[in-house]
Each structure stands twice: as structure tokens, then as C-alpha cells.
Design an enzyme around this catalytic site. Sequence first.
Site, PDB file in Angstrom:
ATOM      1  N   ASN A  29      12.064   0.451   5.392  1.00 54.30           N
ATOM      2  CA  ASN A  29      11.182  -0.056   4.335  1.00 54.30           C
ATOM      3  C   ASN A  29      11.208   0.972   3.199  1.00 54.30           C
ATOM      4  OD1 ASN A  29       9.161  -0.981   2.715  1.00 54.30           O
ATOM      5  ND2 ASN A  29       7.587  -1.045   4.295  1.00 54.30           N
ATOM      6  N   LYS A  36      10.084   4.407   4.832  1.00 49.66           N
ATOM      7  CA  LYS A  36       9.529   4.390   6.190  1.00 49.66           C
ATOM      8  C   LYS A  36      10.583   3.823   7.122  1.00 49.66           C
ATOM      9  CE  LYS A  36       4.978   3.232   4.611  1.00 49.66           C
ATOM     10  NZ  LYS A  36       4.280   2.010   4.376  1.00 49.66           N
ATOM     11  N   ARG A 113      13.467  -4.340   4.794  1.00 48.66           N
ATOM     12  CA  ARG A 113      12.389  -5.125   4.180  1.00 48.66           C
ATOM     13  C   ARG A 113      12.689  -5.266   2.689  1.00 48.66           C
ATOM     14  NH1 ARG A 113       6.611  -3.278   2.082  1.00 48.66           N
ATOM     15  NH2 ARG A 113       5.845  -5.354   1.618  1.00 48.66           N
ATOM     16  N   HIS A 202       3.590 -10.543   1.757  1.00 52.24           N
ATOM     17  CA  HIS A 202       3.141 -10.279   3.135  1.00 52.24           C
ATOM     18  C   HIS A 202       3.635 -11.353   4.097  1.00 52.24           C
ATOM     19  CE1 HIS A 202      -0.663  -8.157   1.327  1.00 52.24           C
ATOM     20  NE2 HIS A 202       0.249  -7.242   1.629  1.00 52.24           N
ATOM     21  N   HIS A 230      -4.851 -11.422   5.746  1.00 52.97           N
ATOM     22  CA  HIS A 230      -4.230 -10.093   5.834  1.00 52.97           C
ATOM     23  C   HIS A 230      -5.050  -9.177   4.926  1.00 52.97           C
ATOM     24  CE1 HIS A 230      -0.536  -7.371   5.951  1.00 52.97           C
ATOM     25  NE2 HIS A 230      -1.250  -6.866   4.961  1.00 52.97           N
ATOM     26  N   GLY A 232      -5.752  -5.584   3.981  1.00 46.89           N
ATOM     27  CA  GLY A 232      -5.432  -4.159   3.967  1.00 46.89           C
ATOM     28  C   GLY A 232      -5.603  -3.674   2.552  1.00 46.89           C
ATOM     29  N   GLY A 234      -3.426  -3.855   0.282  1.00 44.45           N
ATOM     30  CA  GLY A 234      -3.040  -5.129  -0.337  1.00 44.45           C
ATOM     31  C   GLY A 234      -3.621  -6.230   0.539  1.00 44.45           C
ATOM     32  N   ARG A 263      -6.264  -3.564  -6.692  1.00 44.55           N
ATOM     33  CA  ARG A 263      -5.866  -4.720  -7.522  1.00 44.55           C
ATOM     34  C   ARG A 263      -7.032  -5.690  -7.653  1.00 44.55           C
ATOM     35  NH1 ARG A 263      -1.069  -5.954  -3.795  1.00 44.55           N
ATOM     36  NH2 ARG A 263       0.008  -3.965  -3.908  1.00 44.55           N
ATOM     37  N   ARG A 308     -12.999   1.965   4.605  1.00 46.54           N
ATOM     38  CA  ARG A 308     -13.878   2.699   5.535  1.00 46.54           C
ATOM     39  C   ARG A 308     -15.046   3.345   4.796  1.00 46.54           C
ATOM     40  NH1 ARG A 308      -8.943   4.890   8.938  1.00 46.54           N
ATOM     41  NH2 ARG A 308      -8.177   4.799   6.809  1.00 46.54           N
ATOM     42  N   GLY A 354      -4.960  -3.350   8.154  1.00 49.25           N
ATOM     43  CA  GLY A 354      -5.878  -2.232   8.418  1.00 49.25           C
ATOM     44  C   GLY A 354      -7.341  -2.604   8.523  1.00 49.25           C
ATOM     45  N   GLU A 407       4.769  -5.656  11.148  1.00 49.18           N
ATOM     46  CA  GLU A 407       5.862  -6.134  10.303  1.00 49.18           C
ATOM     47  C   GLU A 407       7.205  -5.550  10.737  1.00 49.18           C
ATOM     48  OE1 GLU A 407       3.072  -5.170   7.114  1.00 49.18           O
ATOM     49  OE2 GLU A 407       4.057  -6.726   5.935  1.00 49.18           O
TER      50      GLU A 407
HETATM   51  P1  AMP Z   1      -3.289  -1.288   5.404  1.00 53.17           P
HETATM   52  O1  AMP Z   1      -2.948  -1.441   3.958  1.00 53.17           O
HETATM   53  O2  AMP Z   1      -3.035  -2.505   6.214  1.00 53.17           O
HETATM   54  O3  AMP Z   1      -2.707  -0.039   6.021  1.00 53.17           O
HETATM   55  O4  AMP Z   1      -4.888  -1.071   5.466  1.00 53.17           O
HETATM   56  C1  AMP Z   1      -5.493   0.046   4.896  1.00 53.17           C
HETATM   57  C2  AMP Z   1      -6.997  -0.184   4.800  1.00 53.17           C
HETATM   58  O5  AMP Z   1      -7.521  -0.459   6.109  1.00 53.17           O
HETATM   59  C3  AMP Z   1      -7.733   1.058   4.292  1.00 53.17           C
HETATM   60  O6  AMP Z   1      -8.566   0.717   3.208  1.00 53.17           O
HETATM   61  C4  AMP Z   1      -8.573   1.482   5.477  1.00 53.17           C
HETATM   62  O7  AMP Z   1      -9.820   1.977   5.088  1.00 53.17           O
HETATM   63  C5  AMP Z   1      -8.759   0.196   6.244  1.00 53.17           C
HETATM   64  N1  AMP Z   1      -9.094   0.485   7.647  1.00 53.17           N
HETATM   65  C6  AMP Z   1      -8.322   1.037   8.591  1.00 53.17           C
HETATM   66  N2  AMP Z   1      -9.024   1.191   9.742  1.00 53.17           N
HETATM   67  C7  AMP Z   1     -10.278   0.737   9.506  1.00 53.17           C
HETATM   68  C8  AMP Z   1     -11.471   0.621  10.269  1.00 53.17           C
HETATM   69  N3  AMP Z   1     -11.532   1.028  11.533  1.00 53.17           N
HETATM   70  N4  AMP Z   1     -12.572   0.103   9.672  1.00 53.17           N
HETATM   71  C9  AMP Z   1     -12.530  -0.290   8.383  1.00 53.17           C
HETATM   72  N5  AMP Z   1     -11.420  -0.224   7.623  1.00 53.17           N
HETATM   73  C10 AMP Z   1     -10.322   0.294   8.159  1.00 53.17           C
END
Ligand code: AMP
Length: 420
Positions: A29, A36, A113, A202, A230, A232, A234, A263, A308, A354, A407
Site C-alpha cells: 500500500n 505499508k 492497493r 474503501h 466504515h 475511521g 476516513g 474532512r 478517542r 478504527g 483490507e
Molecule cells: P482508522 O482510520 O480505521 O485507522 O481509524 C482511526 C480512528 O479510530 C482514530 O480516530 C482512532 O481514535 C479511532 N479508534 C481506534 N480505536 C478506538 C477505540 N478503542 N475507541 C474509539 N476510537 C478508536
Amino acid sequence: MNKNAYSTIDLSARRNAQMGIKMNILVINCGSSSLKFQLINAADEKLIAKGLCERIGIEGSQLVYAPTGGEKITTVTPMKDHTQAIGLVLNALTDEKAGVVKSLQEISAVGHRIVHGGEKFAASTIITDEVIEAIQECNELAPLHNPANLVGIDACRELMPSTPMVAVFDTAFHQTMPEEAYMYAIPYEYYQKYKVRRYGFHGTSHSYVSHRAAKLLGKNYEDLKIIVCHLGNGASVSAVKNGKCVDTSMGLTPLEGLIMGTRSGDIDPAIIEFIAHKEGKNIDQIMDILNKESGVLGLSGGLSSDFRDLVAGYEKGDAASVRTMKAFAYRVAKYIGAYTAAMNGVDAICFTAGFGENSGFIRNLVCDYLGFLGIALDEQANKAQGEETVVSAAGSRTKVLAIPTNEELAIARETFALVK
Ligand code: AMP
């Protein structure tokens, strides 16, 4: 759960493993200054090693290499370009001491990817010169991502000229959308001339998670109406009806749809002109603000782009965090309502990425809006973090699931399917 042994081994993978078949797939990726990678044995779906190169072409570049069951090794070393970075990755994988394969011959294929496949690619494909040309033609649609993805392909082809490579597109899964879902109501000539339309992103994640949902529910994929959230940094939602994507929230670019880390997601397009006049900014500056300074970061007044932090703030009653989290959840719920209408019903709603796969808090906040779907969450099950779990209560009319996305595994599977 052993994080290195995927819990979701397909029956075919299990059969391969029993027969002792090895098929190591290198998943790449490639970003503009990062890369990655994961090496996955597609036969038994076990992760063999993973890592990343950071700050490629910039001072202070480093390789982080983590062989499964071994120690993580960080090497700070100059990487002038992606070819050098991939060379270092291949050296690490074949290193006498910390390596996981004896030679590059043990890497059967590489899965790349690719962010944007435009209308040209509705499925993954073996990489040839013609495919590279076709990907280049999509560069205009993803100027930050596609060129970097192509650099990764070039570098791998240079270093592993006889190894088959496969391109797996973020947009491909969404190519089944009907015209009414992907057309924008702007002059039609922009679609004809420039292919301006909804593509969605995604896709690998939406496909992987919706398939897993059907498996977990013990139902036929083709018989279900599934909504995948999804969530995260994004974030996007998709509607998958009878095994096909029929709508998704991201558009021509990943800027449309949900509120994201930085965004904005959906806004009135006239805001662009309004702010440009008020603040004396040009279009590039405004687009930068919408991509990098908006979303939960912007709405919280600059508090954080990390969910978080905002959940912690919400729980303490911090007004900015409460405002932001409520708006985020409301937008997700609104899309779920829209996609329920698009599919004339919904059987299962999946939360992934996430935030979605780890946070019972956000699943709760979103599902609070969904009483009309007969949804009730199981408080205990909804504590699930990073585990495939049905989080709705036994009597819930619509099922709700938390499903960790993967992914890289999905890319390895696609690659394996094309080269085996
Ligand atoms: P990603 O882009 O899929 O890697 O997701 C990243 C986002 O997931 C970040 O904003 C993190 O704060 C959130 N995240 C990861 N673990 C947790 C958790 N246990 N509780 C709340 N948010 C989380």
C-alpha cells in the site's frame, strides 16, 4: 485472539493449508512518502510479517519491520525513493537472521492497493503494461494517490521482474451502483467529458466486511441487504443489496459523505464561495481546509481529529466534544436511513474501521436513532473491540455487527484468486 492468525479463514484456505500449499503474497500500500506492507500466506491466511517505510524521499526515513512472533526492528536509513524503500523491505524479508523467507522466489505474487480505477476497473486485475496505462489515465481523478500507487508498482516490477502482480482498486466494488446513485445533477457534459460522477472508496473494506457479515449470520450473501459503516479517520457508508453495492457516501473524491477525522463530508457547495470571499482565500486553500482542517477536528474547534479524544471529552461533558460526536453520529444515522430506503429495507448494519469496530460508544450513539428498524443492542456484546461480534440483542429485527476490517487480507485473497 491471536492477532496474527486471522479468525476468518475461508474453507478454501483451510483446504490449501491442509494440503500444505504455500502462497506467500506481498501486499503493498504505497503512499506519496510512505509504504505499508504485509506478507501473508494466502493458503492458510496467516500473517508472516508486516511493516512500513516512512518519510521516503525526506530526511529521517525509517523502516519498521515486524516478523510474526519476532521482535519489531526499526532501521533509520536514507530512502531516496520508493524503489530503494521496497529494496529494503525485500532485504528485511529475506534477511538471514530476522527474515521470514529464504529468497524472493518464495514470494509468489504482489498485490497492490490502487485508490482509483475510474470506470475502467470493476474488479481486480493482473498488472500488465496496458493495465498500468489505464491506471495512469485515472491519475487525474486521484492526483495525490494514484501516482504514488504506480510508483510502488514500478519499483516492485524493477526488483521482482518475474513475479506476477495484481492491482486491487478501492473503487472497484462500487462500480455496480446504478446510474441514479452515481450521477450528480450538474451539466451532463462534465460526465461525458471528464467522467465526473460518484465512484466511492474503501471498496475493499466494504466488500470484505459485507461478506463477513453474511458468513457470521449464516446467510447467503446474495439474499441480504447490508449497510456497512466504515468509521475511521476516513469514513464512508455503503449499501450492499443482494451481493452488489448500490450506493456509497464518498463521491468523485473521498471528501463527500460522512463527517471524518479532518474532512468535512457533505456541505452546501455555496459555502466554498462564501468563505473564499469572507476570508480572502483561493480555491486551493479552501479545498485544503475542507480536506485537512474540517471534520471532527474543525467542528470541535481544533480539539482533536482522533475519535478517542472526543469520546473521552464527551464522557466528561465537554461541550465541543458533545457537539462534535452528536453531529458525527447523526450523519451516520441519516445515511443509514437513506440507504434503508435505497434498498427498501435492511437486514444487517455493520460497523468497521478504527472507530466503528472498536467503539461500543459510537455504535450506541448511532443506533439510538434506529428504533424504527427494530434495533436493540446487547449491552454486553456491544463492548466488543476488534472482534467479530453480533452486537444487537437476540430479538433485534435488524442485526447489528462489529466486524474488524482487514483490507490487506482482502487484497491477498484477490491476488491469490487471480494468480493461483
Ligand atoms: P482508522 O482510520 O480505521 O485507522 O481509524 C482511526 C480512528 O479510530 C482514530 O480516530 C482512532 O481514535 C479511532 N479508534 C481506534 N480505536 C478506538 C477505540 N478503542 N475507541 C474509539 N476510537 C478508536
